[in-house]
Design an enzyme around this catalytic site. Structure first.
Site, PDB file in Angstrom:
ATOM      1  N   GLU A   1      -4.434  -9.157   1.127  1.00 51.50           N
ATOM      2  CA  GLU A   1      -4.880  -8.721   2.461  1.00 51.50           C
ATOM      3  C   GLU A   1      -6.389  -8.569   2.428  1.00 51.50           C
ATOM      4  OE1 GLU A   1      -2.397  -5.675   4.229  1.00 51.50           O
ATOM      5  OE2 GLU A   1      -4.145  -4.846   5.245  1.00 51.50           O
TER       6      GLU A   1
ATOM      7  N   GLU B   1       0.807  -1.233   0.000  1.00 51.59           N
ATOM      8  CA  GLU B   1       0.000   0.000   0.000  1.00 51.59           C
ATOM      9  C   GLU B   1       0.838   1.279   0.000  1.00 51.59           C
ATOM     10  OE1 GLU B   1      -3.041  -0.052   2.975  1.00 51.59           O
ATOM     11  OE2 GLU B   1      -3.989  -1.813   2.100  1.00 51.59           O
TER      12      GLU B   1
HETATM   13  C1  GAL Z   1      -4.250  -2.101   5.537  1.00 48.06           C
HETATM   14  C2  GAL Z   1      -2.755  -2.065   5.841  1.00 48.06           C
HETATM   15  C3  GAL Z   1      -2.461  -2.765   7.135  1.00 48.06           C
HETATM   16  C4  GAL Z   1      -3.404  -2.333   8.214  1.00 48.06           C
HETATM   17  C5  GAL Z   1      -4.809  -2.587   7.769  1.00 48.06           C
HETATM   18  C6  GAL Z   1      -5.841  -2.245   8.814  1.00 48.06           C
HETATM   19  O1  GAL Z   1      -4.615  -1.182   4.599  1.00 48.06           O
HETATM   20  O2  GAL Z   1      -2.042  -2.691   4.813  1.00 48.06           O
HETATM   21  O3  GAL Z   1      -1.145  -2.523   7.531  1.00 48.06           O
HETATM   22  O4  GAL Z   1      -3.197  -0.993   8.467  1.00 48.06           O
HETATM   23  O5  GAL Z   1      -5.052  -1.813   6.621  1.00 48.06           O
HETATM   24  O6  GAL Z   1      -7.129  -2.499   8.316  1.00 48.06           O
END
Ligand code: GAL
Length: 787
Positions: free
Chosen positions: A498, A423
């Protein structure tokens, strides 16, 4: 240190630690910081005392505490909400980081003169600086990669005197938005080799042809000649089965290397009827590399490896050893209750085994390279790994970080992907694409066998960004992957890098912004999140999505989304910071394992809600479930695959039971009972026998139970711990994301019925007795054998 081909000894013991900054001037002459003369000492001032002192002074220094590594100083402090005091919500979890110094006296025997001596660090937080005997040896920024310093010339050998190493750790800045800890938080090693030796991370083993009948294994070994003369050598590689040690292949080659130069020797060995590595069958081989000069063994290095094939297919997703293998992954940060990021190996193993029990088959090391031990354990226990680089950076420093990750980790069979970034702000831009492309090119050069990936959350459709990696990671992007990815880019390789971010607090069933709790019903998840059942059913419906990495396996300190202070830990985990399962853990288990299960939520202690309607949710992998309240059937319902089920029930105390059937036959049962009042403490160690190595750890679950032994779901009793025998209490926790109690105390309040005590073995065999005491409750003892 004995004189053998190569030695690598733990350098973790006998350090002194000082919290706070000490000004050390930049060295103007070599060794100036060593205080070589009294004159220099007078001119330069007191700082010399810490860089160069005699033994007595070293022991007596005030403000220096004896510590053993790995060490994270953050958990020793108190929680504060003051950024001007260096306490940050994300990176430091509202604990103070700042600056700390470590120093240690050591001796080097005279017979080591002429050898190459290095100090190898598995990982040090933030910016670190190293002096040996007052010589400034090096500076490092990047708390997640491993590095080594050659200290050969500045050592004192034998009667020349003692040596002192000084390390400054500046953790004031941050590299991430999660808890990063502070200190020399991974192991340190003292290594001694001949001047002709196998290079650091110098072996690269790849299976180039794999079939049932044989595997051709290519082994490249990089040799360093740090002497001025040309050297001829024989290189023998012997491959053995790790379990049992049976030799399965061997090859010898002769070569030579110029003075102050390096050379790489390529070998190809054949293994007959190889055992393939997979998470279900984590079968390992070991390549023993022996280096001989004039018939004398001068170096030996063991590389553990596995044989497997990996493939990403545009329609079928991921294939392991030729079979479609949906990735059931979790993203994880590295900390745990009681210890911060200074993780003993036994606790890393504990975390990984808890993930495996949940049905997880893959680990994403978010958002940085993991410790070497974590990868060793993933190889041994069987978990695929997405090995992640800290950030999008093609500067020489950035490329160096990427290089050290790949060279260090490329022999691990568990590693299937190099994730180059997560990200980043430059995602989807042409500049970002240029940087990413350079990183991919380097990754391909260092390891042509594994694909690169970037974990994007918006940049997958512009700037040519997605073209700069082999596989496009969609963070929270299943929907995006569906719409943009599949329709616009039918040939794109995709992975759910993710997903979820399902914020729940263990044992909590109503959102409470004041206390910083999120309901286990998932009513307070962030806008980008979704239930894991949604993420997983997407993968089941669209195999080209390859799999998911749920954010996260465990809660971690820092990033208390959706809250802020006084909440100090995250809520994303399937398990809390102690590894205690939340309700959602059972949803994952139902989705990811075949073992029939039914799990009900909430708990069944609601005296104030008698007669009122309660939302009950069932997580199951059975075909149907029938609910019974105090023995009365409330009806049977068919379960939709990969879905949870909700029931609205008029609450009455007693027993709520769900019976799950598969093919019409009872396969599992889940129950909630109304408990009595807190009556006793129950202690359950994860292991009752640990090793007397001064390192091993048992994690003891502390439950507050009623007279019948049921865990009381609201109990918050304050428990005092007393430890005797061959070990010590190294930390406590309870999984409460808003608790400001210290993890380094000898007592802890239970949170919703549970707390955790971590016991570490001493160096002597015997036993550890843990006694847990709480006012008004029956106390409990647990005995751990240390052998
Ligand atoms: C994502 C990020 C993670 C964490 C997560 C929380 O966008 O990659 O590190 O912050 O959100 O929802």
């Amino acid at each position: 240190m004995t004189l053998i081909a190569r030695s690598r000894e733990s350098f973790d013991e006998n350090w002194f630690f000082h919290k706070g900054d000490i000004h050390i001037p930049y060295a103007v002459k070599g060794g100036m910081t060593g205080g070589l003369t009294d004159c220099a000492k007078r001119e330069e001032g007191e700082w010399l005392d810490i860089a160069y002192v005699d033994k007595e002074a070293q022991q007596a220094q005030e403000g220096w505490d004896a510590v053993r590594l790995p060490h994270d100083w953050c958990p020793d402090g108190s929680f504060i909400n003051d950024p001007t005091m260096g306490s940050r919500a994300g990176s430091h979890g509202y604990l103070h980081a700042g600056v700390g110094f470590y120093r240690k006296l050591f001796t080097i025997p005279a017979d080591q003169l002429g050898r190459k001596i290095s100090l190898c660090f598995d990982g040090v937080t933030g910016r670190s600086t190293l002096w040996v005997n007052g010589h400034l040896i090096g500076e490092r920024f990047g708390g997640y990669t491993s590095f080594a310093y050659d200290i050969t010339d500045v050592l004192r050998y034998g009667s020349e005197g003692d040596n002192i190493v000084l390390v400054k750790v500046d953790a004031t800045d941050y590299e991430g938005w999660w808890y990063e800890g502070s200190g020399i938080y991974r192991h340190v090693w003292l290594q001694s080799t001949d001047s002709l030796h196998i290079a650091q991370w110098g072996t690269f083993i790849t299976a180039i042809e794999v079939s049932e009948s044989h595997a051709a294994v290519k082994i490249e070994t990089k040799m360093m000649n740090e002497s001025a003369s040309n050297r001829a050598f024989d290189l023998i590689t012997i491959v053995r089965e790790r379990a049992g040690g049976r030799k399965v292949a061997e090859q010898a080659d002769r070569s030579s290397v110029d003075g102050l130069d390096e050379t790489t020797v390529g070998q190809k060995l054949t293994i007959i009827e190889p055992e393939l590595w997979s998470p279900e069958h984590p079968y390992l081989y070991e390549a023993v590399t022996e280096l001989y000069e004039n018939g004398v063994l001068i170096d030996q290095f063991d590389t553990s490896f596995g044989i497997s094939t990996i493939q990403f297919d545009v329609d079928r997703g991921f294939l392991l050893n030729g079979n479609v293998y949906p990735i059931k992954g979790t993203c994880n940060h590295q900390d745990f209750a009681g210890v911060g990021v200074a993780m003993p190996r036994a606790l890393i193993a504990y975390k990984l085994s808890l993930l495996k029990e949940m049905g997880c088959n893959a680990y994403r090391s978010a958002h940085h390279p993991p410790s070497p031990e974590l990868l060793e354990l993933c190889d041994e226990l069987g978990l695929l790994v997405m090995d992640e680089n800290r950030k999008l950076d093609s500067s020489s420093r950035g490329m160096d970080e990427l290089k050290s990750m790949i060279l260090r980790d490329r022999n691990h069979p568990s590693v299937i992907l190099w994730s180059l970034e997560n990200e980043e702000v430059l995602e989807g831009t042409v500049m970002g694409a240029r940087i990413l492309k350079s990183m991919t090119e380097l990754a391909h050069k260092l390891d042509p066998t594994r694909p690169t990936m970037a974990a994007m959350n918006h940049g997958w459709s512009s700037g040519g960004y997605a073209d700069a990696v082999d596989i496009v990671g969609y963070n929270y992007g299943h929907r995006g992957a569906d719409v943009d990815g599949r329709r616009k880019y039918p040939n794109r390789l995709i992975i759910g890098s993710e997903s979820s971010s399902y914020t729940t607090t263990r044992g909590i069933y109503a959102d409470d912004p004041n206390k910083g709790y999120c309901s286990s019903h998932g009513t307070n998840i962030p806008s980008w999140g979704c239930s894991p059942e949604k993420s997983w059913s997407d993968v089941m419906e669209h195999p080209y999505l390859t799999g998911i990495f749920v954010w996260t396996g465990f809660d971690y300190r820092g990033e208390p989304t959706p809250y802020e202070w006084p909440c100090i830990s995250s809520h994303f985990g399937m398990m809390d910071t102690c590894g205690f399962p939340k309700d959602v853990y059972y949803l994952m288990k139902a989705l990811w394992t075949e073992e029939p299960l039914v799990h009900l939520l909430p708990h069944w202690n609601w005296p104030e809600l008698i007669g009122q309607t309660i939302r009950v949710t069932a997580y199951t992998n059975c075909d149907s479930i029938e609910l019974f309240l105090n023995g009365r059937s409330l009806g049977e319902r068919i379960v939709k695959p990969h879905r949870s089920m909700d029931f609205d029930i008029a609450y009455e105390p007693g027993e709520l039971k769900a019976v799950g059937k598969i093919g019409g036959v009872i396969a599992a049962e889940g129950k909630r009972v109304t408990t009595g009042k807190p009556h006793a403490i129950r202690l359950e160690p994860n292991r009752t026998v640990i090793q007397a190595d001064g390192l091993d750890v048992a994690a003891v679950r502390v439950s507050i139970v009623d007279e019948k032994g049921n865990v009381v779901p609201y109990a918050d009793s304050h428990v005092d711990f007393y430890v005797e025998g061959s070990g010590a209490l190294i930390g406590v926790g309870n999984g409460n994301p808003s608790s400001h109690e210290s993890d380094k105390a000898s007592s802890r309040r239970a949170f919703n019925g549970l707390a955790l005590a971590l016991l570490q073995a001493g160096a002597n065999a015997g036993s550890i007795t843990l006694k847990a005491v709480s006012a008004g409750l029956q106390s409990a003892d647990a005995i751990i054998e240390v052998g």
